[in-house]
Design a protein around this motif. Structure first.
Motif, short mmCIF file in Angstrom:
data_model
loop_
_atom_site.label_atom_id
_atom_site.label_comp_id
_atom_site.label_asym_id
_atom_site.label_seq_id
_atom_site.Cartn_x
_atom_site.Cartn_y
_atom_site.Cartn_z
N LEU A 29 -10.59 10.76 -4.27
CA LEU A 29 -11.19 11.89 -3.56
C LEU A 29 -12.35 12.52 -4.31
O LEU A 29 -13.38 12.81 -3.69
CB LEU A 29 -10.12 12.93 -3.22
CG LEU A 29 -8.96 12.47 -2.33
CD1 LEU A 29 -8.05 13.63 -1.97
CD2 LEU A 29 -9.45 11.76 -1.08
N PRO A 30 -12.27 12.74 -5.63
CA PRO A 30 -13.43 13.32 -6.32
C PRO A 30 -14.69 12.45 -6.22
O PRO A 30 -15.79 12.96 -6.03
CB PRO A 30 -12.96 13.46 -7.77
CG PRO A 30 -11.47 13.58 -7.67
CD PRO A 30 -11.10 12.67 -6.52
N SER A 31 -14.53 11.14 -6.31
CA SER A 31 -15.69 10.25 -6.18
C SER A 31 -16.27 10.28 -4.76
O SER A 31 -17.49 10.24 -4.59
CB SER A 31 -15.33 8.81 -6.56
OG SER A 31 -15.09 8.73 -7.94
N LEU A 32 -15.40 10.36 -3.76
CA LEU A 32 -15.88 10.45 -2.37
C LEU A 32 -16.63 11.76 -2.14
O LEU A 32 -17.66 11.78 -1.46
CB LEU A 32 -14.72 10.33 -1.39
CG LEU A 32 -14.17 8.93 -1.20
CD1 LEU A 32 -12.95 8.98 -0.29
CD2 LEU A 32 -15.22 8.00 -0.62
N ASP A 33 -16.13 12.84 -2.71
CA ASP A 33 -16.81 14.13 -2.62
C ASP A 33 -18.20 14.01 -3.23
O ASP A 33 -19.20 14.42 -2.61
CB ASP A 33 -15.98 15.19 -3.33
CG ASP A 33 -16.56 16.59 -3.23
OD1 ASP A 33 -17.77 16.76 -2.95
OD2 ASP A 33 -15.80 17.55 -3.45
N PRO A 54 -19.35 4.11 1.03
CA PRO A 54 -18.59 4.58 -0.13
C PRO A 54 -17.50 3.59 -0.52
O PRO A 54 -17.08 2.75 0.29
CB PRO A 54 -17.96 5.87 0.39
CG PRO A 54 -17.73 5.59 1.85
CD PRO A 54 -18.94 4.77 2.26
N ARG A 55 -17.04 3.69 -1.73
CA ARG A 55 -15.85 2.96 -2.20
C ARG A 55 -14.69 3.94 -2.09
O ARG A 55 -14.70 4.99 -2.71
CB ARG A 55 -16.00 2.50 -3.66
CG ARG A 55 -17.11 1.54 -3.93
CD ARG A 55 -17.04 0.19 -3.25
NE ARG A 55 -15.73 -0.43 -3.26
CZ ARG A 55 -15.32 -1.28 -2.33
NH1 ARG A 55 -16.13 -1.62 -1.34
NH2 ARG A 55 -14.14 -1.80 -2.39
N LEU A 56 -13.72 3.61 -1.26
CA LEU A 56 -12.57 4.49 -1.08
C LEU A 56 -11.65 4.45 -2.29
O LEU A 56 -11.06 5.46 -2.64
CB LEU A 56 -11.80 4.09 0.18
CG LEU A 56 -12.61 4.14 1.48
CD1 LEU A 56 -11.79 3.58 2.63
CD2 LEU A 56 -13.08 5.55 1.76
#
Length: 168
Positions: free
Chosen positions: A136-140, A164-166
């Motif tokens: 989640l932090p990377s997606l944000d 994005p990479r989930l």
């Protein structure tokens, strides 16, 4: 049944609900009747969270974020109540990428930011930052950076290149 406003017959599914049967391109835009489009995602499919993430990632990687949004929407509608915010936020990210790739910078940026805020709110409420291995932090960070790029007037992003990479 007819669409009164246009005088045309409306497309309907087997249950009689209005459904646009026009073919669609990879970004979900309607094409003229008779044109060759991409296969639609079936609606209402119940998947495990792992299947949802894997299928959505494959669609994102293929440059089909509109279709990934449909997969997330299925999870949002069929999953447990406590996870609906997660799946809704992921669907918003996918449709935000869809709009940005279609050239709708304002709508794309708005949905990317809304999805990022939804992920943050869900993570804070649940204390989970990596449900089902989703980072989640990377997606944000991805959504915020892409929203800034499109707002600054960067060229229309390619959906596959900017997917994005989930999971890390």
């Amino acid at each position: 049944m007819s669409d009164v406003s246009s005088g045309r017959d409306r497309d309907r599914d087997e249950e009689g609900r209005a459904r646009n049967a026009r073919p669609r391109d990879g970004l979900g835009r309607p094409l003229p009747y008779g044109a060759e489009g991409v296969a639609r995602q079936p609606e209402g499919v119940v998947r495990t969270p792992q299947e949802t993430v894997a299928e959505a990632q494959a669609l994102l990687d293929a440059g089909r974020p509109f279709h990934a949004h449909e997969v997330f929407e299925d999870a949002w509608k069929s999953g447990p109540d406590e996870e609906r915010g997660l799946w809704r936020a992921l669907a918003q990210l996918a449709v935000g990428l869809t709009h940005a790739a279609r050239g709708n910078t304002a709508g794309g940026a708005r949905l990317l930011r809304r999805g990022a805020a939804g992920l943050t709110a869900w993570a804070e409420a649940t204390g989970r930052s990596a449900p089902y291995g989703i980072d989640l932090p990377s997606l944000d960070a991805w959504a915020t950076a892409l929203a800034e790029k499109v707002e600054e007037g960067a060229p229309t992003p390619d959906a596959a290149t900017n997917a994005p990479r989930l999971r890390p």
